[in-house]
Enzyme design. Structure first.
Site, PDB file in Angstrom:
ATOM      1  CD  GLU A 165      45.009  82.544   3.482  1.00  0.00           C
ATOM      2  OE1 GLU A 165      44.329  83.424   4.032  1.00  0.00           O
ATOM      3  OE2 GLU A 165      44.822  82.193   2.310  1.00  0.00           O
ATOM      4  CG  HIS A 181      35.738  53.563  11.741  1.00  0.00           C
ATOM      5  ND1 HIS A 181      35.422  52.267  12.071  1.00  0.00           N
ATOM      6  CD2 HIS A 181      35.208  54.343  12.722  1.00  0.00           C
ATOM      7  CE1 HIS A 181      34.722  52.267  13.200  1.00  0.00           C
ATOM      8  NE2 HIS A 181      34.583  53.513  13.611  1.00  0.00           N
ATOM      9  CE  LYS A 213      45.127  85.206  -4.921  1.00  0.00           C
ATOM     10  NZ  LYS A 213      44.684  86.342  -4.123  1.00  0.00           N
TER      11      LYS A 213
END
Ligand code: PA5
Length: 434
Positions: free
Chosen positions: A285, A306, A423
């Site tokens: 950010e 793994h 938003k």
């Protein structure tokens, strides 16, 4: 002070190259100290450890103690992004993945997504528990925590009555504005303030993190003391003696000169899972603007060796690693020797070694494999232990680093305009009244 040692031997950079940025870094640092850089109204995090008031710490500890005395089993922490990740990171970092009696109160996190399944499961989980709520939102308007708060508040009020519920609801928000502040004042909830000049992802050492930390039983005074010492150590404008700034320059060089698009932060401790998430938010950010920045990625080793190990070793050369190891684990255990006829798992060759020693050997082996054979640059950061002081130090280390790193990229590290796009699309569809 709890040392943080950084080593660039396997980074494909030499110290001389890093130190060639001394003047540039000094210039940025000095401007930052004079509040002359872009975004300078959000530099409050720099002085947090010096400015945190002891009375405020006492208040948090006293409330936590009262909740313990009242038999509150669970604290529901409601928040997202910077109002969530640091809290979760700090608790795991100090207590470990599966704490026992040391943890004074259970914590569950909600409002960190819009998953209805997760929300309903967590509502059901606390239904028959004695719980308190800490709702955290600087703006006080973020949708995810606001929805969760409405639902959990109602459940608590139905359980204990509106009057009693207010003694178990704590709001951490802005000092002077926002829906949450208005609501908290009207209802008479106890409040904690997030300073104006501290952005969400830099706020873990404000009441955002400190109040829940006190509730679970972490020593917040030690944490602040650790942060203060680190802040002093990492606020020198001399790149030669400032490892946080050296790290900032190294990652900048690996990105802009060596053309790596991804930095993978790796830890060998399960307890760091959310610290890695906190770091990802801090760098993503802060830096991801104007078409720039490294993509911050993370992995837990040896677990992810793994799964991701193959691509790191032999896949496309897109990343460099920054690896965190811990000198002194919280706990360790020796591999015991079994009688020869019981050595059926054939592990007697490890007898006498501790699991942490073996983890360190795995680190050394992986460092050689990735850096020497796979040609993946590695930066190594060694921290002391699992303590509150070390957590406070590491937070300051990376916050200092991201500021310099962001300014080297010539972006403002303290805003996040891109987050608003989803938003506003969502609110348009939901017809939110303006
Ligand atoms: O770093 C940030 O500013 C963001 O990640 C915010 O912390 C996040 O969006 C939550 O915001 P708020 O605390 O206002 O609810």
């Amino acid at each position: 002070m709890k040392e943080i040692n950084i080593n660039f031997d396997r980074s494909e950079l030499n110290l001389k190259e890093i130190l060639s940025y001394s003047d540039k870094v000094k210039n940025i640092h000095d401007k930052m100290e004079k509040f002359e850089t872009e975004g300078s109204s959000f530099l409050g995090w720099k002085d947090l450890p010096n400015n945190i008031n002891n009375k405020e710490l006492d208040r948090m500890e006293a409330i936590a103690k009262k909740l313990h005395k009242d038999g509150v089993e669970t604290l529901v922490v409601i928040g997202i992004g910077g109002s969530y990740l640091g809290v979760r990171a700090g608790i795991d970092f100090v207590l470990g993945e599966l704490p026992g009696d040391e943890q004074k109160m259970e914590i569950i996190f909600v409002g960190e997504s819009l998953s209805s399944t997760a929300l309903v499961q967590k509502l059901r989980y606390v239904e028959n528990k004695k719980f308190a709520i800490n709702v955290i939102s600087k703006s006080g308007t973020t949708l995810e925590p606001a929805i969760a708060f409405r639902l959990f508040k109602k459940m608590l009020e139905d359980k204990v009555g509106v009057n009693n519920a207010k003694d178990y609801i704590f709001a951490t928000t802005d000092a002077s504005k926002g829906v949450l502040l208005d609501l908290a004042m009207q209802k008479g909830y106890e409040r904690f303030i997030i300073p104006d000049d501290v952005g969400g992802r830099f706020s873990v050492l404000t009441p955002v993190g400190l109040f829940p930390f006190a509730c679970v039983g972490l020593n917040i005074k030690k944490m602040v003391a650790g942060a203060k010492l680190a802040n002093d150590a990492y606020s020198s404008n001399n790149l030669g003696i400032n490892p946080a700034y050296q790290y900032a320059v190294a990652r900048y060089l690996l990105h802009t000169q060596r053309k790596y698009p991804v930095e993978m932060l790796v830890s060998y401790e399960n307890a760091h899972k959310y610290f890695l998430e906190w770091w990802k938010q801090l760098f993503a950010e802060s830096e991801g603007k104007n078409g720039k920045a490294l993509l911050p990625h993370s992995a837990l080793f040896t677990t992810d060796l793994h799964s991701l190990g193959q691509i790191i070793q032999e896949g496309s050369k897109v990343l460099f690693e920054t690896v965190i190891t811990v000198k002194k684990p919280k706990y360790d255990i020796k591999i015991m020797e079994l009688a020869q006829d019981e050595d059926l798992d054939k592990l007697n060759y490890l007898a006498g070694k501790t699991v942490h020693e073996i983890n360190n050997i795995a680190f050394e082996a992986t460092l050689d494999a990735h850096s020497l054979v796979g040609r993946v640059p590695n930066i190594h950061i060694q921290i002391e232990d699992y303590s509150e002081e070390t957590f406070g130090s590491l937070v300051m280390f990376f916050e200092r680093a991201v500021a310099i790193s962001g300014y080297l990229l010539e972006i403002n590290p303290f805003n996040q305009p891109g987050v608003e796009v989803y938003k506003s699309n969502m609110f348009k569809t939901l017809k939110k009244p303006m």
